[in-house]
Structures are given as C-alpha cells and as structure tokens.
Design an enzyme around this catalytic site. Sequence first.
Site, PDB file in Angstrom:
ATOM      1  N   LYS A  55       0.833  -1.213   0.000  1.00 47.02           N
ATOM      2  CA  LYS A  55       0.000   0.000   0.000  1.00 47.02           C
ATOM      3  C   LYS A  55       0.863   1.257   0.000  1.00 47.02           C
ATOM      4  CE  LYS A  55      -3.744  -2.382   2.408  1.00 47.02           C
ATOM      5  NZ  LYS A  55      -4.499  -2.514   3.676  1.00 47.02           N
ATOM      6  N   CYS A  76      -0.619   0.597   6.213  1.00 43.19           N
ATOM      7  CA  CYS A  76      -1.076  -0.214   7.344  1.00 43.19           C
ATOM      8  C   CYS A  76      -1.949  -1.363   6.857  1.00 43.19           C
ATOM      9  CB  CYS A  76      -1.911   0.620   8.318  1.00 43.19           C
ATOM     10  SG  CYS A  76      -1.184   2.168   8.845  1.00 43.19           S
ATOM     11  N   ASP A  77      -1.908  -2.449   7.591  1.00 46.64           N
ATOM     12  CA  ASP A  77      -2.843  -3.540   7.357  1.00 46.64           C
ATOM     13  C   ASP A  77      -3.049  -4.294   8.671  1.00 46.64           C
ATOM     14  OD1 ASP A  77      -4.312  -4.991   5.046  1.00 46.64           O
ATOM     15  OD2 ASP A  77      -3.454  -6.619   6.247  1.00 46.64           O
ATOM     16  N   SER A  78      -4.245  -4.830   8.859  1.00 40.47           N
ATOM     17  CA  SER A  78      -4.571  -5.557  10.091  1.00 40.47           C
ATOM     18  C   SER A  78      -5.305  -6.843   9.771  1.00 40.47           C
ATOM     19  CB  SER A  78      -5.446  -4.701  11.017  1.00 40.47           C
ATOM     20  OG  SER A  78      -4.784  -3.530  11.413  1.00 40.47           O
ATOM     21  N   GLY A 114       0.309  -4.662  10.627  1.00 37.72           N
ATOM     22  CA  GLY A 114       1.552  -4.454   9.897  1.00 37.72           C
ATOM     23  C   GLY A 114       1.668  -3.017   9.433  1.00 37.72           C
TER      24      GLY A 114
END
Length: 206
Positions: A55, A76-78, A114
């Site tokens: 991203k 960001c990633d979750s 992340g």
Amino acid sequence: MRFVLASQSPARLSVLRAAGVEPVVRVSGVDEDALTASLADPKPEELVTALATAKAEAIAAAPDDGTYADAVIVGCDSMLLTADGEVHGKPGTVEVARERWKRMAGTTGTLLTGHAVLRMRDGQVVDRAAGHEPTLVRFGRPTDDELEAYLATGESLQVAGAFTLDGLGGWFVDGIDGDPSSVIGISLPLTRKLLRQVGVTVSDIW
C-alpha cells in the site's frame, strides 16, 4: 514534513489526529486478494507486513503533486489470528461476520497490525522500514440479540476481525493485552519506532 497515510480508514485518521498529526490521506487501491495469492504460504505477520508495504509503495509510485518533496508515507494492514489458528481480514458480509463472532466469542485472538514507512525526498524513496505488532484481544460473549443488533449496524463488515475497539464493537471486548492504538488500526509505538529507523522523530510530524 508531510505525513501521508496510505489508508482511507476513519479510525486510523482519528488516532493520528488525536496524537497531533494531520495526515494527507491517499488510497492505494492495492488488490489485497491478488497480493495474498501471490505469496508462497506466508506467516500471518509476514502477510500483514507485505500488504502494508504494498500500500505504501503504491502511493509512492503514484503521480506526485509536490507532497512528496519532504514526506513519510505510512501503509497499514490488520488481520485477526483467532484461537483456532485461522487468519481473518474484513468479513465483507453479515453472514461471514456472524459466523466469525459465533466462533470467537469467549476466546482470545491476536490482532496483527503491519506497518510500512517510506521516507520521501524530492518524490523519491530514500529509506524504508517495516514491521508488525501483535495484541491479544479477549472477546466477550454477546447474546444472540446483541450480536444481531451489532451486525445490523454494518460496522463489523469492513474492519479486520469483524470488530472494533473504539466503536460499537468495544462493548463485546472484555480486554486487551498490548497496544490499544494497534487494535484501532495504527500502532503509535510501532510507527514511532519505524519513523526513527528512517531518521524521523515524532516531533518532526507534529
């Protein structure tokens, strides 16, 4: 210095604003399913970090209007790693969210967040750092009526693990062990650590 958030998440934006940062918001448009399929059996923490990195990189590669002359881009990633070892992102539908809640009620899961930070100068990436943050989440047991009412709000459909900590879903979280901001969507401690790795301090972005 500009702080560019590679996410359209209102929760992440709210966390940053409360912490003294007014970010420039950019949406990456990364095909998360395609990227996930391209990875060879990644560990959950590797997956969230890879998605966050993709991203941020997508935003860095987009046409620049001058924002990236002196900036950091944060992706960001979750995902939620449930007690049964399954990894879950956004449920997307009421049916999927309902099934997930039936399975995770009364259990403890791990919310993995992340992050990737790109240091930009004159439109070019000059440094980068990435990492992940795990936080244990202890889920309560909503009644059937409470669960259906929650699902009807639509909140659970577009968030990792089908729950929020800072919204309506917070009623059904008994507690967490770790960083609250990470569960909401962007870990301030992890972001601060990654910023320092690329030579940026928090005071630079306030």
